[in-house]
Scaffold this motif. Sequence first.
Motif, PDB file in Angstrom:
ATOM      1  N   GLN A 415       0.856  -1.182   0.000  1.00 19.85           N
ATOM      2  CA  GLN A 415       0.000   0.000   0.000  1.00 19.85           C
ATOM      3  C   GLN A 415       0.889   1.228   0.000  1.00 19.85           C
ATOM      4  O   GLN A 415       1.865   1.303   0.751  1.00 19.85           O
ATOM      5  N   VAL A 416       0.566   2.188  -0.856  1.00 17.81           N
ATOM      6  CA  VAL A 416       1.372   3.400  -0.969  1.00 17.81           C
ATOM      7  C   VAL A 416       0.475   4.631  -0.902  1.00 17.81           C
ATOM      8  O   VAL A 416      -0.704   4.579  -1.265  1.00 17.81           O
ATOM      9  N   LYS A 417       1.060   5.717  -0.420  1.00 22.52           N
ATOM     10  CA  LYS A 417       0.372   7.007  -0.425  1.00 22.52           C
ATOM     11  C   LYS A 417       1.098   7.935  -1.385  1.00 22.52           C
ATOM     12  O   LYS A 417       2.321   8.098  -1.296  1.00 22.52           O
ATOM     13  N   VAL A 418       0.363   8.502  -2.328  1.00 22.39           N
ATOM     14  CA  VAL A 418       0.916   9.432  -3.304  1.00 22.39           C
ATOM     15  C   VAL A 418       0.431  10.834  -2.952  1.00 22.39           C
ATOM     16  O   VAL A 418      -0.772  11.077  -2.858  1.00 22.39           O
ATOM     17  N   THR A 419       1.374  11.742  -2.752  1.00 23.35           N
ATOM     18  CA  THR A 419       1.044  13.121  -2.419  1.00 23.35           C
ATOM     19  C   THR A 419       1.504  14.041  -3.539  1.00 23.35           C
ATOM     20  O   THR A 419       2.673  14.007  -3.933  1.00 23.35           O
ATOM     21  N   ALA A 420       0.581  14.828  -4.051  1.00 25.49           N
ATOM     22  CA  ALA A 420       0.906  15.885  -5.005  1.00 25.49           C
ATOM     23  C   ALA A 420       1.103  17.163  -4.210  1.00 25.49           C
ATOM     24  O   ALA A 420       0.209  17.592  -3.477  1.00 25.49           O
ATOM     25  N   SER A 421       2.274  17.762  -4.329  1.00 24.14           N
ATOM     26  CA  SER A 421       2.607  18.942  -3.534  1.00 24.14           C
ATOM     27  C   SER A 421       1.824  20.158  -4.008  1.00 24.14           C
ATOM     28  O   SER A 421       1.127  20.123  -5.034  1.00 24.14           O
ATOM     29  N   ALA A 422       1.961  21.237  -3.279  1.00 19.27           N
ATOM     30  CA  ALA A 422       1.502  22.523  -3.795  1.00 19.27           C
ATOM     31  C   ALA A 422       2.237  22.820  -5.094  1.00 19.27           C
ATOM     32  O   ALA A 422       3.338  22.314  -5.334  1.00 19.27           O
ATOM     33  N   GLY A 423       1.635  23.627  -5.945  1.00 18.31           N
ATOM     34  CA  GLY A 423       2.279  23.985  -7.196  1.00 18.31           C
ATOM     35  C   GLY A 423       3.355  25.036  -6.996  1.00 18.31           C
ATOM     36  O   GLY A 423       3.380  25.754  -5.986  1.00 18.31           O
ATOM     37  N   SER A 424       4.269  25.129  -7.947  1.00 23.03           N
ATOM     38  CA  SER A 424       5.349  26.115  -7.853  1.00 23.03           C
ATOM     39  C   SER A 424       4.823  27.543  -7.865  1.00 23.03           C
ATOM     40  O   SER A 424       5.464  28.455  -7.350  1.00 23.03           O
ATOM     41  N   GLY A 425       3.609  27.734  -8.435  1.00 25.59           N
ATOM     42  CA  GLY A 425       3.006  29.052  -8.457  1.00 25.59           C
ATOM     43  C   GLY A 425       1.765  29.177  -7.611  1.00 25.59           C
ATOM     44  O   GLY A 425       1.104  30.217  -7.592  1.00 25.59           O
ATOM     45  N   GLY A 426       1.403  28.116  -6.894  1.00 20.76           N
ATOM     46  CA  GLY A 426       0.222  28.144  -6.050  1.00 20.76           C
ATOM     47  C   GLY A 426      -0.568  26.864  -6.135  1.00 20.76           C
ATOM     48  O   GLY A 426      -0.448  26.084  -7.085  1.00 20.76           O
ATOM     49  N   GLY A 427      -1.399  26.630  -5.141  1.00 28.40           N
ATOM     50  CA  GLY A 427      -2.220  25.423  -5.090  1.00 28.40           C
ATOM     51  C   GLY A 427      -2.087  24.733  -3.745  1.00 28.40           C
ATOM     52  O   GLY A 427      -1.213  25.065  -2.942  1.00 28.40           O
ATOM     53  N   THR A 428      -2.952  23.755  -3.514  1.00 32.24           N
ATOM     54  CA  THR A 428      -2.991  23.053  -2.240  1.00 32.24           C
ATOM     55  C   THR A 428      -2.677  21.579  -2.445  1.00 32.24           C
ATOM     56  O   THR A 428      -3.236  20.934  -3.337  1.00 32.24           O
ATOM     57  N   ALA A 429      -1.787  21.046  -1.617  1.00 33.91           N
ATOM     58  CA  ALA A 429      -1.372  19.646  -1.735  1.00 33.91           C
ATOM     59  C   ALA A 429      -2.548  18.708  -1.525  1.00 33.91           C
ATOM     60  O   ALA A 429      -3.497  19.010  -0.793  1.00 33.91           O
ATOM     61  N   VAL A 430      -2.481  17.531  -2.158  1.00 33.27           N
ATOM     62  CA  VAL A 430      -3.525  16.523  -2.033  1.00 33.27           C
ATOM     63  C   VAL A 430      -2.877  15.142  -2.045  1.00 33.27           C
ATOM     64  O   VAL A 430      -1.849  14.932  -2.703  1.00 33.27           O
ATOM     65  N   SER A 431      -3.466  14.200  -1.305  1.00 33.20           N
ATOM     66  CA  SER A 431      -2.913  12.845  -1.211  1.00 33.20           C
ATOM     67  C   SER A 431      -3.975  11.805  -1.552  1.00 33.20           C
ATOM     68  O   SER A 431      -5.171  12.048  -1.385  1.00 33.20           O
ATOM     69  N   LYS A 432      -3.498  10.647  -2.015  1.00 37.36           N
ATOM     70  CA  LYS A 432      -4.393   9.539  -2.312  1.00 37.36           C
ATOM     71  C   LYS A 432      -3.642   8.233  -2.057  1.00 37.36           C
ATOM     72  O   LYS A 432      -2.430   8.154  -2.306  1.00 37.36           O
ATOM     73  N   THR A 433      -4.343   7.239  -1.566  1.00 40.00           N
ATOM     74  CA  THR A 433      -3.730   5.961  -1.240  1.00 40.00           C
ATOM     75  C   THR A 433      -4.109   4.901  -2.277  1.00 40.00           C
ATOM     76  O   THR A 433      -5.249   4.845  -2.733  1.00 40.00           O
ATOM     77  N   TYR A 434      -3.124   4.050  -2.632  1.00 39.14           N
ATOM     78  CA  TYR A 434      -3.322   3.013  -3.642  1.00 39.14           C
ATOM     79  C   TYR A 434      -2.811   1.679  -3.098  1.00 39.14           C
ATOM     80  O   TYR A 434      -1.836   1.632  -2.336  1.00 39.14           O
ATOM     81  N   THR A 435      -3.443   0.600  -3.534  1.00 41.82           N
ATOM     82  CA  THR A 435      -2.978  -0.751  -3.224  1.00 41.82           C
ATOM     83  C   THR A 435      -2.440  -1.386  -4.500  1.00 41.82           C
ATOM     84  O   THR A 435      -3.141  -1.463  -5.513  1.00 41.82           O
ATOM     85  N   ILE A 436      -1.183  -1.822  -4.442  1.00 41.07           N
ATOM     86  CA  ILE A 436      -0.548  -2.487  -5.588  1.00 41.07           C
ATOM     87  C   ILE A 436      -0.460  -3.978  -5.263  1.00 41.07           C
ATOM     88  O   ILE A 436       0.246  -4.386  -4.349  1.00 41.07           O
ATOM     89  N   LYS A 437      -1.201  -4.788  -6.003  1.00 42.89           N
ATOM     90  CA  LYS A 437      -1.253  -6.210  -5.717  1.00 42.89           C
ATOM     91  C   LYS A 437       0.055  -6.903  -6.103  1.00 42.89           C
ATOM     92  O   LYS A 437       0.769  -6.474  -7.002  1.00 42.89           O
ATOM     93  N   GLU A 438       0.326  -8.005  -5.421  1.00 42.11           N
ATOM     94  CA  GLU A 438       1.548  -8.779  -5.655  1.00 42.11           C
ATOM     95  C   GLU A 438       1.682  -9.174  -7.124  1.00 42.11           C
ATOM     96  O   GLU A 438       0.734  -9.642  -7.752  1.00 42.11           O
ATOM     97  N   GLY A 439       2.869  -8.939  -7.686  1.00 51.46           N
ATOM     98  CA  GLY A 439       3.160  -9.349  -9.048  1.00 51.46           C
ATOM     99  C   GLY A 439       2.576  -8.457 -10.126  1.00 51.46           C
ATOM    100  O   GLY A 439       2.648  -8.807 -11.308  1.00 51.46           O
ATOM    101  N   THR A 440       2.011  -7.313  -9.756  1.00 49.01           N
ATOM    102  CA  THR A 440       1.355  -6.458 -10.745  1.00 49.01           C
ATOM    103  C   THR A 440       2.040  -5.109 -10.898  1.00 49.01           C
ATOM    104  O   THR A 440       2.823  -4.686 -10.049  1.00 49.01           O
TER     105      THR A 440
END
Length: 510
Positions: A415-440
């Motif tokens: 299981q991994v969490k991917v976070t998109a940072s704030a933008g270089s010119g503005g914006g608000t960070a957001v995160s989402k969690t993903y499950t990567i199955k074995e062998g995929t």
Amino acid sequence: MNRTTLSLIAGVTALAAVTGFAALDTPDAAGAGPATAAAQLPVERTTLVCPAPSTSDIADTAYTSFTPVTTGTGGTGKAQLMPATEQSDTGDGKDTAKGGSKGKTKDGGKNKTAKSVLEPKEPGTPVTGDTSGGEAPALIGTAEGKFAPGWTVQQTTEVAVGAGRGLLGVTCTAPDTQFWFPGASTAAARSDYIHLTNPDDSPAVVDIELYGAEGAVKSPAGEGITVAAHSSEPLLLSTLTDSAQQDLTVHVSVRSGRVGAAVQALDNSLGGDWLAASADPAGSLVLPGIPKDATEVRLIAFTPADSDADLKVRLASPSGLITPAGHETVHLKGGMTTAVDLGEVTREEAGSLVLTPTSRSVPVVAALRVLRGKGDRRETAFIPAAGPFMTRATLPDNSAKGSTLSLTAPTATAQVKVTASAGSGGGTAVSKTYTIKEGTTQDIAPPVPSGLKGTFALTVERISGGPVYGARTLTASREGNSGFTIQTLPDDRGMVAVPHAEQDLSVLQK
């Protein structure tokens, strides 16, 4: 006490004061308790080097720097990227840098006229810069304090026409003493340069060895190359040997000092990209993130061992590990480079190549040359064998469109969490969690910061499960051509294990 005893005690006390004379917490002889785990602390200093981006007059290069927010770093620090320019004495008492850019003086002190290409303001927000033309120098970067843990810099260049046209991207690398580059070439259609950058105050001495299909390639010009302090040397591989080799493995070993190294591979008709170093030689390798629309995939592999290696070839697809028809195994002869054309191995699905020994394990390095497009619009990128990120990986220079994140978990579900940072010119960070199955392998359209302005960084954290490997593909269309570049996701090494320590003079009595 006699004078000898007093001197010994004084010496030990001084040693303890200077070094914090330490002993690991271990169980005593009576088994009083288990050893205390080492503390995980943020690194305090990070050095990166970026190669000179291009010699093309129509090249446009973007730099993006990013440090993820890390707990425990304190509130101070800085990061900067300076030109890697060797100093020379003009005879009038002034130090000037070759190429017209000033960097450091001969005694290692900073020249007051030198300017940093990038200077981040705060962790968690990317900072960008750009340059045009073929005169941009290599860069040497240093981050300290709160900017050091996980500091990552991406260099992305667009070249519209000519040899090596397309999108060329490279993650600026930490200096080291050994690099392997399977996938280089001295063929007539290729112009491959090995870029060596020395970030330190003393010269580095480097040997470059070449290995082709028949073994070691004679290259006396690759021996004992001196890279001056705070400088970079781009060397055309075809000048190191008279032998034209379609597929080469380049071995860079440093006799003294350390360097950063990367290969710029430019093809007259197939575009070009940067070839990053393969993961260290190992019995099993993962080459993550083959684009699902790849039209040609070529595996280049090499074993530095004296004995041969036999490898099982499998593709981690969205549904699991499969064996490519007709490419069940590959045989490598010791000391010789082997190339295998895998064709359209992904068949319009996300994929990562997994190489494992069929029997006895033999250390191997490997890379993939990947083509997208058809006819005269084909473009090239490279995927070296990558290490897993056990904790965190970071990738700057992403846009709302044109970025694909590819993650694979070859041995166990993760299981991994991917976070998109704030933008270089503005914006608000957001995160989402993903499950990567074995062998995929799973291709992910990364989350985009709300209110995004500019570019953003992706931070990928492994939350649980087995090791995760990954790569990010960037695409960009310009003047009717669609260029692309791929960077793998090594662990950003933002944390370091520090053993618990205490003063213990009793060790001197044993």
